[in-house]
Design an enzyme around this catalytic site. Structure first.
Site, mmCIF file in Angstrom:
data_model
loop_
_atom_site.group_PDB
_atom_site.id
_atom_site.type_symbol
_atom_site.label_atom_id
_atom_site.label_comp_id
_atom_site.label_asym_id
_atom_site.label_seq_id
_atom_site.Cartn_x
_atom_site.Cartn_y
_atom_site.Cartn_z
ATOM 1 N N SER A 98 -17.943 -8.821 -3.549
ATOM 2 C CA SER A 98 -18.960 -8.863 -4.608
ATOM 3 C C SER A 98 -18.552 -7.856 -5.678
ATOM 4 C CB SER A 98 -20.327 -8.457 -4.047
ATOM 5 O OG SER A 98 -21.156 -8.038 -5.119
ATOM 6 N N HIS A 122 -17.424 -13.263 -5.145
ATOM 7 C CA HIS A 122 -18.890 -13.362 -5.141
ATOM 8 C C HIS A 122 -19.443 -12.683 -6.384
ATOM 9 C CE1 HIS A 122 -22.783 -13.769 -3.018
ATOM 10 N NE2 HIS A 122 -23.090 -12.594 -3.528
ATOM 11 N N ASP A 137 -22.772 -11.666 -8.434
ATOM 12 C CA ASP A 137 -24.224 -11.467 -8.310
ATOM 13 C C ASP A 137 -24.883 -11.491 -9.681
ATOM 14 O OD1 ASP A 137 -23.369 -9.292 -5.705
ATOM 15 O OD2 ASP A 137 -24.597 -11.086 -5.476
ATOM 16 N N MET A 155 -28.211 -11.300 -11.768
ATOM 17 C CA MET A 155 -29.582 -10.816 -11.578
ATOM 18 C C MET A 155 -30.331 -10.823 -12.909
ATOM 19 S SD MET A 155 -28.746 -7.557 -9.164
ATOM 20 C CE MET A 155 -27.747 -7.754 -7.707
ATOM 21 N N HIS A 182 -23.994 -16.260 -7.021
ATOM 22 C CA HIS A 182 -25.264 -15.997 -6.347
ATOM 23 C C HIS A 182 -26.321 -15.712 -7.404
ATOM 24 C CE1 HIS A 182 -27.542 -13.033 -3.456
ATOM 25 N NE2 HIS A 182 -28.244 -14.119 -3.716
ATOM 26 N N MET A 223 -29.662 -14.626 -8.423
ATOM 27 C CA MET A 223 -30.914 -13.959 -8.052
ATOM 28 C C MET A 223 -31.794 -14.006 -9.305
ATOM 29 S SD MET A 223 -29.219 -10.931 -5.812
ATOM 30 C CE MET A 223 -27.622 -11.231 -6.533
ATOM 31 N N MET A 237 -29.429 -13.240 3.424
ATOM 32 C CA MET A 237 -29.379 -11.874 2.899
ATOM 33 C C MET A 237 -29.538 -10.885 4.042
ATOM 34 S SD MET A 237 -28.733 -12.234 -0.227
ATOM 35 C CE MET A 237 -28.781 -10.489 -0.627
ATOM 36 N N PHE A 275 -29.404 -4.751 -5.126
ATOM 37 C CA PHE A 275 -28.480 -3.616 -5.260
ATOM 38 C C PHE A 275 -27.394 -3.646 -4.179
ATOM 39 C CE2 PHE A 275 -30.942 -1.458 -8.428
ATOM 40 C CZ PHE A 275 -32.249 -1.916 -8.204
ATOM 41 N N ASP A 307 -24.731 -11.447 3.252
ATOM 42 C CA ASP A 307 -24.581 -10.715 2.001
ATOM 43 C C ASP A 307 -25.366 -9.404 2.028
ATOM 44 O OD1 ASP A 307 -25.293 -11.675 -1.471
ATOM 45 O OD2 ASP A 307 -24.167 -10.025 -0.593
ATOM 46 N N GLY A 308 -24.589 -8.287 2.153
ATOM 47 C CA GLY A 308 -25.251 -6.986 2.067
ATOM 48 C C GLY A 308 -24.963 -6.112 3.270
ATOM 49 N N GLY A 368 -19.202 -5.737 -0.690
ATOM 50 C CA GLY A 368 -19.267 -5.119 -2.025
ATOM 51 C C GLY A 368 -18.802 -3.672 -1.983
HETATM 52 C C1 DX5 Z 1 -27.266 -7.630 -3.473
HETATM 53 C C2 DX5 Z 1 -26.083 -8.573 -3.681
HETATM 54 C C3 DX5 Z 1 -24.965 -8.312 -2.723
HETATM 55 C C4 DX5 Z 1 -24.427 -6.893 -2.828
HETATM 56 C C5 DX5 Z 1 -23.471 -6.640 -1.687
HETATM 57 O O1 DX5 Z 1 -28.380 -8.122 -4.168
HETATM 58 O O2 DX5 Z 1 -26.482 -9.913 -3.508
HETATM 59 O O3 DX5 Z 1 -23.908 -9.247 -2.972
HETATM 60 O O4 DX5 Z 1 -23.771 -6.746 -4.058
HETATM 61 O O5 DX5 Z 1 -23.072 -5.326 -1.819
HETATM 62 P P1 DX5 Z 1 -22.856 -4.397 -0.537
HETATM 63 O O6 DX5 Z 1 -21.723 -5.041 0.223
HETATM 64 O O7 DX5 Z 1 -22.493 -3.075 -1.165
HETATM 65 O O8 DX5 Z 1 -24.143 -4.380 0.230
HETATM 66 ZN ZN ZN Z 2 -24.867 -11.497 -3.521
#
Ligand code: DX5
Ligand code: ZN
Length: 211
Positions: free
Chosen positions: A6, A29, A31, A33, A62, A64, A132, A138, A170-171, A192
């Site tokens: 990510s 990936h 993100d 937002m 992705h 959001m 998730m 974040f 993811d996360g 990420g």
């Molecule tokens: C959060 C994102 C994730 C995030 C993953 O809202 O969807 O993709 O960036 O980051 P890490 O791996 O640092 O949790």
């Molecule tokens: Zn994501």
């Protein structure tokens, strides 16, 4: 395990070098937002386009975003492999159809508090389910191991119904939590901060791929 870095945690002032440092991954990936669906704003179609122009990796987008429908054409790029929307966002069925019309893989994502039953009506239409493992918004949060129950439930449903969707998480993925994910039946892991906080990212991606 397929690995999807990510770029949310990447240094955007060195984007070309950052993308090169992870170019042995399977997917990229992104993100997106909107500051409404999640309490953060990341980047939009223009930066997504410039990222595409600097990588050969397929894009795993992705969204959001509260109202993703209007944005589908803007993220349906040549290298876009998946566009994932949240089941908690608006007009889910119409948006799935809009993604299908672009001949792009449909992904559906569920926040930690959303049960698997919320996505049952869509399972026949999606290629990817994004579970998730943090509250979206974040990078750098801790892995929510209890989400593996959802993964196991989805593996069960996929087998019973003869479906073929992939399961992505993811996360909070790192070298320990990815082992738990693999054991639960995850196919793709988004990574990420754990990756972008390391020096030798190519090497780490190779290690994570072998899980
Ligand atoms: C959060 C994102 C994730 C995030 C993953 O809202 O969807 O993709 O960036 O980051 P890490 O791996 O640092 O949790
Ligand atoms: Zn994501």
């Amino acid at each position: 395990m397929k690995i999807a870095p990510s770029v949310l945690t990447a240094d955007f002032s060195q984007l070309e070098a950052e993308l090169k440092s992870i170019d042995n991954a399977d997917l990229l990936h992104l993100d997106i937002m909107d500051g409404h669906f999640v309490p953060n704003i990341s980047f939009g179609p223009a930066i997504t386009k410039s990222i595409q122009d600097q990588t050969h990796l397929p894009l795993d987008i992705h969204l959001m975003v509260t109202d993703p429908l209007q944005w589908i054409p803007k993220f349906a790029l040549e290298q876009t492999k998946y566009i994932t929307i949240h089941v908690e966002s608006n007009h889910v069925s119409e948006t799935i159809q809009a993604i299908q019309k672009e001949h792009i893989g449909v992904g559906i994502s569920l926040k930690p508090k959303t049960p698997v039953r919320a996505i049952i009506p869509y399972l026949n239409e999606v290629s990817l389910i994004l579970v998730m493992t943090v509250e979206p918004g974040f990078g750098g949060q801790s892995f929510m191991e209890e989400m593996m129950e959802k993964v196991k439930e989805l593996v069960e449903i996929r087998k019973r119904e003869g479906l073929h969707f992939l399961i992505e998480i993811d996360g909070g993925v790192n070298e320990e939590t990815i082992q738990i994910a693999k054991a639960s039946g995850v196919d793709i892991s988004v990574v990420g901060s754990y990756l972008f906080n390391q020096e030798d990212r190519h090497q780490l991606i190779e290690v994570l791929k072998c899980v």
